[in-house]
Design a protein around this motif. Sequence first.
Motif, PDB file in Angstrom:
ATOM      1  N   LEU A 187       0.852  -1.188   0.000  1.00 38.86           N
ATOM      2  CA  LEU A 187       0.000   0.000   0.000  1.00 38.86           C
ATOM      3  C   LEU A 187       0.881   1.228   0.000  1.00 38.86           C
ATOM      4  CD1 LEU A 187      -2.538  -1.242   2.690  1.00 38.86           C
ATOM      5  CD2 LEU A 187      -2.458  -1.728   0.235  1.00 38.86           C
ATOM      6  N   THR A 188       0.552   2.165  -0.909  1.00 37.73           N
ATOM      7  CA  THR A 188       1.395   3.340  -1.028  1.00 37.73           C
ATOM      8  C   THR A 188       0.498   4.529  -1.382  1.00 37.73           C
ATOM      9  OG1 THR A 188       3.313   4.244  -2.208  1.00 37.73           O
ATOM     10  CG2 THR A 188       2.074   2.552  -3.378  1.00 37.73           C
ATOM     11  N   GLY A 189       1.086   5.621  -1.867  1.00 37.70           N
ATOM     12  CA  GLY A 189       0.300   6.814  -2.160  1.00 37.70           C
ATOM     13  C   GLY A 189       1.079   7.687  -3.141  1.00 37.70           C
ATOM     14  N   GLY A 190       0.845   8.936  -3.065  1.00 35.64           N
ATOM     15  CA  GLY A 190       0.541   9.812  -1.965  1.00 35.64           C
ATOM     16  C   GLY A 190       1.023   9.229  -0.631  1.00 35.64           C
ATOM     17  N   GLU A 191       0.351   9.618   0.393  1.00 34.76           N
ATOM     18  CA  GLU A 191       0.707   9.070   1.700  1.00 34.76           C
ATOM     19  C   GLU A 191      -0.427   8.160   2.182  1.00 34.76           C
ATOM     20  OE1 GLU A 191       3.251   8.628   3.652  1.00 34.76           O
ATOM     21  OE2 GLU A 191       1.860   7.705   5.058  1.00 34.76           O
ATOM     22  N   PRO A 192      -0.187   6.846   2.249  1.00 29.40           N
ATOM     23  CA  PRO A 192      -1.283   5.935   2.588  1.00 29.40           C
ATOM     24  C   PRO A 192      -1.849   6.149   3.987  1.00 29.40           C
ATOM     25  CG  PRO A 192       0.814   4.765   2.517  1.00 29.40           C
ATOM     26  CD  PRO A 192       1.069   6.126   1.962  1.00 29.40           C
ATOM     27  N   MET A 239      16.365   5.293   1.318  1.00 32.71           N
ATOM     28  CA  MET A 239      17.019   6.596   1.182  1.00 32.71           C
ATOM     29  C   MET A 239      17.340   6.840  -0.291  1.00 32.71           C
ATOM     30  SD  MET A 239      20.483   8.012   1.126  1.00 32.71           S
ATOM     31  CE  MET A 239      21.550   8.974   2.166  1.00 32.71           C
ATOM     32  N   ILE A 240      16.770   7.916  -0.843  1.00 32.90           N
ATOM     33  CA  ILE A 240      17.065   8.247  -2.248  1.00 32.90           C
ATOM     34  C   ILE A 240      18.414   8.972  -2.282  1.00 32.90           C
ATOM     35  CG2 ILE A 240      16.240   9.401  -4.357  1.00 32.90           C
ATOM     36  CD1 ILE A 240      14.219   7.358  -3.452  1.00 32.90           C
ATOM     37  N   LEU A 241      19.277   8.521  -3.169  1.00 36.68           N
ATOM     38  CA  LEU A 241      20.625   9.104  -3.269  1.00 36.68           C
ATOM     39  C   LEU A 241      20.550  10.408  -4.071  1.00 36.68           C
ATOM     40  CD1 LEU A 241      22.370   5.744  -4.080  1.00 36.68           C
ATOM     41  CD2 LEU A 241      22.880   7.154  -2.066  1.00 36.68           C
TER      42      LEU A 241
HETATM   43  N1  SAM Z   1       4.301   8.881   0.893  1.00 35.00           N
HETATM   44  C1  SAM Z   1       4.858   7.561   0.879  1.00 35.00           C
HETATM   45  C2  SAM Z   1       6.348   7.622   1.166  1.00 35.00           C
HETATM   46  O1  SAM Z   1       6.881   8.719   1.348  1.00 35.00           O
HETATM   47  O2  SAM Z   1       6.946   6.550   1.244  1.00 35.00           O
HETATM   48  C3  SAM Z   1       4.607   6.768  -0.384  1.00 35.00           C
HETATM   49  C4  SAM Z   1       4.687   7.483  -1.689  1.00 35.00           C
HETATM   50  S1  SAM Z   1       6.286   8.058  -2.134  1.00 35.00           S
HETATM   51  C5  SAM Z   1       5.973   8.647  -3.766  1.00 35.00           C
HETATM   52  C6  SAM Z   1       7.126   6.523  -2.358  1.00 35.00           C
HETATM   53  C7  SAM Z   1       8.595   6.595  -2.571  1.00 35.00           C
HETATM   54  O3  SAM Z   1       8.853   7.103  -3.854  1.00 35.00           O
HETATM   55  C8  SAM Z   1       9.369   7.458  -1.587  1.00 35.00           C
HETATM   56  O4  SAM Z   1      10.371   6.670  -1.014  1.00 35.00           O
HETATM   57  C9  SAM Z   1       9.992   8.514  -2.457  1.00 35.00           C
HETATM   58  O5  SAM Z   1      11.263   8.875  -1.984  1.00 35.00           O
HETATM   59  C10 SAM Z   1      10.085   7.774  -3.759  1.00 35.00           C
HETATM   60  N2  SAM Z   1      10.251   8.636  -4.927  1.00 35.00           N
HETATM   61  C11 SAM Z   1       9.572   9.742  -5.265  1.00 35.00           C
HETATM   62  N3  SAM Z   1      10.054  10.250  -6.416  1.00 35.00           N
HETATM   63  C12 SAM Z   1      11.070   9.430  -6.794  1.00 35.00           C
HETATM   64  C13 SAM Z   1      11.956   9.384  -7.899  1.00 35.00           C
HETATM   65  N4  SAM Z   1      11.918  10.287  -8.853  1.00 35.00           N
HETATM   66  N5  SAM Z   1      12.871   8.381  -7.937  1.00 35.00           N
HETATM   67  C14 SAM Z   1      12.927   7.423  -6.980  1.00 35.00           C
HETATM   68  N6  SAM Z   1      12.101   7.396  -5.939  1.00 35.00           N
HETATM   69  C15 SAM Z   1      11.200   8.384  -5.841  1.00 35.00           C
END
Ligand code: SAM
Length: 321
Positions: A60-65, A154-156
């Motif tokens: 489950l994901t979102g947005g913010e689930p 963690m996104i690099l």
């Molecule tokens: N709100 C939730 C969260 O923050 O985990 C779920 C949705 S969020 C879009 C899911 C993941 O997508 C997060 O870990 C976010 O860092 C990652 N994300 C968003 N844009 C991205 C991108 N361009 N490349 C890689 N990951 C990305």
Amino acid sequence: MKPKIDYLRLSLTDKCNLNCFYCNPLEKKDYLDNNDILRLEEIVRVVRVLADLGISKLRLTGGEPLIKENICTAVSLFKKIDGIEEVSLTTNGVFLFEMAEALQANGLDRINISLDTLRPKRFEQITGQDCFEHVWKGIEKSIEVGLFPLKLNMILLKGINEDEIIDFAKLTIKHKIDVRFIELFRTSNRLSVQQTGSLKSSEAKETIVSKYGELFPEGNVVGNGPAEYFKLKEAKGTIGFISNLSKHFCGACNRLRMDSAGRIAPCLFSGYLYNVKELIRSGASDENIRELLKHIILDKHKHNKKSAVIDKHIEMSSVGG
Ligand code: SAM
């Protein structure tokens, strides 16, 4: 050999309470109307048919689930569907401290938390909200209630958090946490994404190896998907690397994505979306839905044979990563 398509990422809302600069959900101008969002009973219906076609893992994901008001009910309904073996969730962690216990009690199996920094000030700069400490309390709470394995993603981000690679790796020594370093996907047209530099996960790996000497391959990680896992000597948790940019893993991809408007993307890179909501709301039978879902799975197998070419764009804030 064709991978078994057994994993569905399900975005429950296109709204988020944070505004990470590379994702920018609060700056979206085209939020879905309530009426355009699939209702819970409609989602359950789709998942039931998908489970019959081989989907056994749900994320489950979102947005913010966690801003979805009926999220705990959703978890318990999904868990009761025949064939669904695991329900997990990806969150920014802001509401975890309050909700981890109820989520676990409703059957949630495990959790991934998106966290790009361990520094409160930087957290605010990246997300627009000053709530790092609260997220950290949520992480501790999740461990306490047994949402294992707990993954930190963690996104690099080049020039932004690369000086924290060692701090994140260090977390795995003391805590039972799997830290995953993820390269930025360039699936979005957004300038913020296009302009943000990403490090390669191999660079993160080199940084860790140069500090600790050696990383030991670790095959035994639940839900390991496209990540490659390692462990530091005597660490409790693992370190994973997801190389979206530098290595394509289309041939092994086992996942479908459905957004909150009931559109299914067979592939993050193809940009093609099938509208399941329209079919459901036109009065279709389960058999009609099954035919479309079978077609989507076949389409995905075709795509898996091609190399990954980004031909259209899908927003992460809609499909949920
Ligand atoms: N709100 C939730 C969260 O923050 O985990 C779920 C949705 S969020 C879009 C899911 C993941 O997508 C997060 O870990 C976010 O860092 C990652 N994300 C968003 N844009 C991205 C991108 N361009 N490349 C890689 N990951 C990305």
